[in-house]
Design a protein around this motif. Structure first.
Motif, PDB file in Angstrom:
ATOM      1  N   LEU A  59      30.565 -25.395  63.385  1.00 48.76           N
ATOM      2  CA  LEU A  59      29.578 -24.823  64.573  1.00 48.76           C
ATOM      3  C   LEU A  59      30.146 -23.769  65.518  1.00 48.76           C
ATOM      4  CD1 LEU A  59      28.200 -28.359  65.432  1.00 48.76           C
ATOM      5  CD2 LEU A  59      26.834 -26.410  64.499  1.00 48.76           C
ATOM      6  N   ASP A  83      31.379 -23.016  73.624  1.00 51.89           N
ATOM      7  CA  ASP A  83      30.971 -22.279  72.401  1.00 51.89           C
ATOM      8  C   ASP A  83      32.145 -21.000  72.449  1.00 51.89           C
ATOM      9  OD1 ASP A  83      30.691 -20.389  74.439  1.00 51.89           O
ATOM     10  OD2 ASP A  83      28.409 -20.489  74.290  1.00 51.89           O
ATOM     11  N   ILE A  89      28.093 -26.404  75.804  1.00 49.02           N
ATOM     12  CA  ILE A  89      27.232 -26.496  74.513  1.00 49.02           C
ATOM     13  C   ILE A  89      25.784 -27.070  75.272  1.00 49.02           C
ATOM     14  CG2 ILE A  89      26.751 -27.187  72.308  1.00 49.02           C
ATOM     15  CD1 ILE A  89      29.401 -25.696  72.773  1.00 49.02           C
ATOM     16  N   ASP A  91      22.706 -25.825  73.754  1.00 52.38           N
ATOM     17  CA  ASP A  91      21.612 -25.532  73.015  1.00 52.38           C
ATOM     18  C   ASP A  91      21.022 -27.023  72.277  1.00 52.38           C
ATOM     19  OD1 ASP A  91      19.981 -24.034  70.857  1.00 52.38           O
ATOM     20  OD2 ASP A  91      21.121 -24.972  69.493  1.00 52.38           O
ATOM     21  N   LYS A  93      19.470 -27.980  69.436  1.00 54.70           N
ATOM     22  CA  LYS A  93      19.630 -28.074  68.285  1.00 54.70           C
ATOM     23  C   LYS A  93      21.168 -28.261  67.789  1.00 54.70           C
ATOM     24  CE  LYS A  93      15.762 -25.299  67.049  1.00 54.70           C
ATOM     25  NZ  LYS A  93      15.339 -23.866  66.095  1.00 54.70           N
ATOM     26  N   THR A  94      21.954 -27.524  68.419  1.00 56.61           N
ATOM     27  CA  THR A  94      23.262 -27.757  68.209  1.00 56.61           C
ATOM     28  C   THR A  94      23.958 -29.273  68.613  1.00 56.61           C
ATOM     29  OG1 THR A  94      23.946 -25.646  68.463  1.00 56.61           O
ATOM     30  CG2 THR A  94      25.925 -26.996  68.545  1.00 56.61           C
ATOM     31  N   TYR A  97      22.437 -31.722  66.068  1.00 59.80           N
ATOM     32  CA  TYR A  97      23.225 -31.748  65.058  1.00 59.80           C
ATOM     33  C   TYR A  97      24.357 -32.530  65.048  1.00 59.80           C
ATOM     34  CZ  TYR A  97      25.863 -30.183  60.834  1.00 59.80           C
ATOM     35  OH  TYR A  97      26.524 -30.275  59.786  1.00 59.80           O
ATOM     36  N   TRP A 115      28.279 -27.974  58.003  1.00 57.29           N
ATOM     37  CA  TRP A 115      27.260 -27.067  58.209  1.00 57.29           C
ATOM     38  C   TRP A 115      26.820 -26.328  56.972  1.00 57.29           C
ATOM     39  CZ3 TRP A 115      24.498 -26.679  62.222  1.00 57.29           C
ATOM     40  CH2 TRP A 115      23.556 -25.619  62.588  1.00 57.29           C
ATOM     41  N   GLY A 439      27.547 -18.855  62.074  1.00 63.30           N
ATOM     42  CA  GLY A 439      26.450 -19.684  62.560  1.00 63.30           C
ATOM     43  C   GLY A 439      25.660 -18.882  63.812  1.00 63.30           C
ATOM     44  N   ASN A 440      26.290 -18.024  64.504  1.00 60.40           N
ATOM     45  CA  ASN A 440      25.510 -17.179  65.266  1.00 60.40           C
ATOM     46  C   ASN A 440      24.685 -16.058  64.405  1.00 60.40           C
ATOM     47  OD1 ASN A 440      26.077 -18.578  67.574  1.00 60.40           O
ATOM     48  ND2 ASN A 440      28.035 -17.063  67.787  1.00 60.40           N
ATOM     49  N   GLU A 443      21.697 -17.606  62.962  1.00 59.57           N
ATOM     50  CA  GLU A 443      20.607 -17.583  64.135  1.00 59.57           C
ATOM     51  C   GLU A 443      19.800 -16.305  64.289  1.00 59.57           C
ATOM     52  OE1 GLU A 443      22.132 -19.026  67.822  1.00 59.57           O
ATOM     53  OE2 GLU A 443      22.519 -20.919  66.943  1.00 59.57           O
TER      54      GLU A 443
END
Length: 447
Positions: A59, A83, A89, A91, A93-94, A97, A115, A439-440, A443
């Motif tokens: 992540l 991050d 952190i 977000d 969704k993160t 997860y 991931w 990951g970014n 997105e």
């Protein structure tokens, strides 16, 4: 003949302790002003620390502090994370997860938690074939590999490339350039394997110089690259490392001592901090068959200090000088494999067959050598990240970058990043805090 009766074992017995005592995960954003606190409590099992650290690393979370205790039947972890921008952190969704991957559902599913897109295997990215390559590195080699795959009508969908101590290790995902399906024709695969092996071997006659294989397992891609280079004994090639690769002042300081009170071997690591550092160390210790019972991780300014209390899987400590020296060399190699100083080139373009071959050819024609690379495809977008030096291993002249920008700027987006610290004196610079933050990127293009 007497009839032999065996006791019946419930296939779910192995997961019984997990069902009785399911893992507890908490993500706390209130206790600390500058970081998120992640706590994991669960039944202890082999490899659980690597599993947890792997999920956090995938992540792209930065672990600033950690406290590990797994002596006995229970496993307790506390991680201070941010991050990549040093923020909490937040977000949803993160966080969701993390709670699912580290919680009861994540621990009772088969296979490796990771991931999406981080596993090696025929089915890990869909209907593709994973190829593993390892051999002697040289300028332009990645371009030659890409050209062969294109000429044989294979499309490169994703790849990860590491170089260290004169060796190169790659995991490449390919499919047929027309059907976009995995290739299972043994004759076609054999031809590709032989041509790639010839390229990797170069002028060497020794069969052990280069190896090509097709991955059938489900191993995390970063762990698999560590395993490939470890099996290739790249840690023994210290004589091939130059001052340009890793200046003396950048070298990690690693010691192995004995703890008399609890009969542990204590591994102390102090080096320039960077993303995924803890993963690389824990991964290497695990694959060397060592068990981490306790650990303390902290970052002091730009430096990281990590202490691990370990024993071998058979319960023995590191008693001989040879064992200690081998662990030190292997950890140094694991830390340095992911270190990339200087320039990174991030290219984004509409995906097409032969794109990687074209890009790497242009890099080679401009005298650039790739030291590390990550290639991925998101829908119709191809995202390539290359860490480059000139053919002699020195820093790249910005005139070369400008020429490169003019040549490819009309067909793809090019972003050039240079670590600001790399221009300073070694005493104040150290390693670049670099990592593939896919990951970014995911997105960005899935939004």
């Amino acid at each position: 003949m007497a009839r032999v009766c065996w006791p019946y074992f419930d296939p779910e017995y192995e997961n019984l302790s997990v069902r009785i005592n399911p893992p507890r995960v908490s993500v706390d954003n209130t206790s600390y002003r500058d970081c998120t606190l992640i706590k994991v409590d669960s039944v202890n099992k082999p490899g659980i620390l690597l599993e947890v650290v792997q999920i956090l690393s995938d992540l792209d979370l930065i672990i600033t502090k950690a406290y590990i205790s797994s002596d006995g039947g229970w496993f307790m972890d506390v991680f201070h994370v941010t991050d990549q921008h040093g923020k909490k952190i937040t977000d949803g969704k993160t966080i969701d997860y993390i709670e699912k991957a580290l919680g009861p559902k994540g621990h009772t599913t088969n296979g490796v938690n990771s991931w999406p897109g981080k596993r090696v295997g025929v089915h890990s990215l869909g209907d593709y074939t994973a190829i593993e390559l390892i051999g002697r590195d040289r300028p332009g080699l990645l371009s030659e590999i890409s050209a062969i795959l294109t000429n044989l009508h294979f499309n490169v969908v994703a790849a990860e490339v590491w170089t260290h101590n004169g060796r190169i290790a790659c995991v490449v995902y390919v499919n047929d350039d027309i059907t976009c399906r995995a290739v299972d024709d043994p004759t076609r695969l054999s031809i590709m394997e032989e041509q790639l092996k010839n390229i990797l071997r170069g002028c060497e006659d020794d069969e052990q110089v280069a190896r090509t294989s097709f991955s059938m397992g489900f191993t995390h891609i970063d762990r698999r690259l560590h395993q490939m280079l470890f099996a290739d004994r790249d840690y023994e090639g210290s004589g091939l490392t130059t001052e340009v690769d890793h200046p003396t002042s950048f070298k990690p300081k690693i010691t192995v001592e004995h703890c008399e009170d609890k009969d542990y071997s204590v591994v102390n690591v102090r080096c320039k901090d960077r993303a995924k550092l803890m993963f690389d160390i824990v991964c290497t210790l695990t694959d060397m068959q060592y068990v981490v019972f306790h650990a303390a991780i902290s970052s002091d300014g730009p430096y990281a200090s990590q202490e691990y209390y370990i024993r071998h899987m058979d319960g023995c400590t590191l008693d001989t000088a040879g064992e200690k020296d081998r662990v030190i060399k292997c950890l140094e190699a694991a830390i340095q494999r992911r270190v990339s100083e200087g320039l990174s080139l991030e290219l984004c373009a509409k995906d097409r067959v032969g794109l990687l071959s074209e890009v790497t050819r242009i890099l080679r024609e401009n005298g650039l050598s790739v030291t590390r690379a990550g290639v991925t495809t998101i829908g119709e977008k191809a995202v390539n990240i290359f860490y480059v030096r000139d053919a002699s291993g020195n820093a790249v002249d910005m005139k070369t970058i400008e020429a490169l920008r003019k040549e490819i700027g009309h067909t793809m987006m090019l972003e050039v990043k240079k670590d600001p610290a790399s221009a300073k004196a070694p005493e104040t610079s150290g390693w670049a805090k670099t990592s593939f933050f896919f990951g970014n990127l995911l997105e960005k293009f899935l939004a």
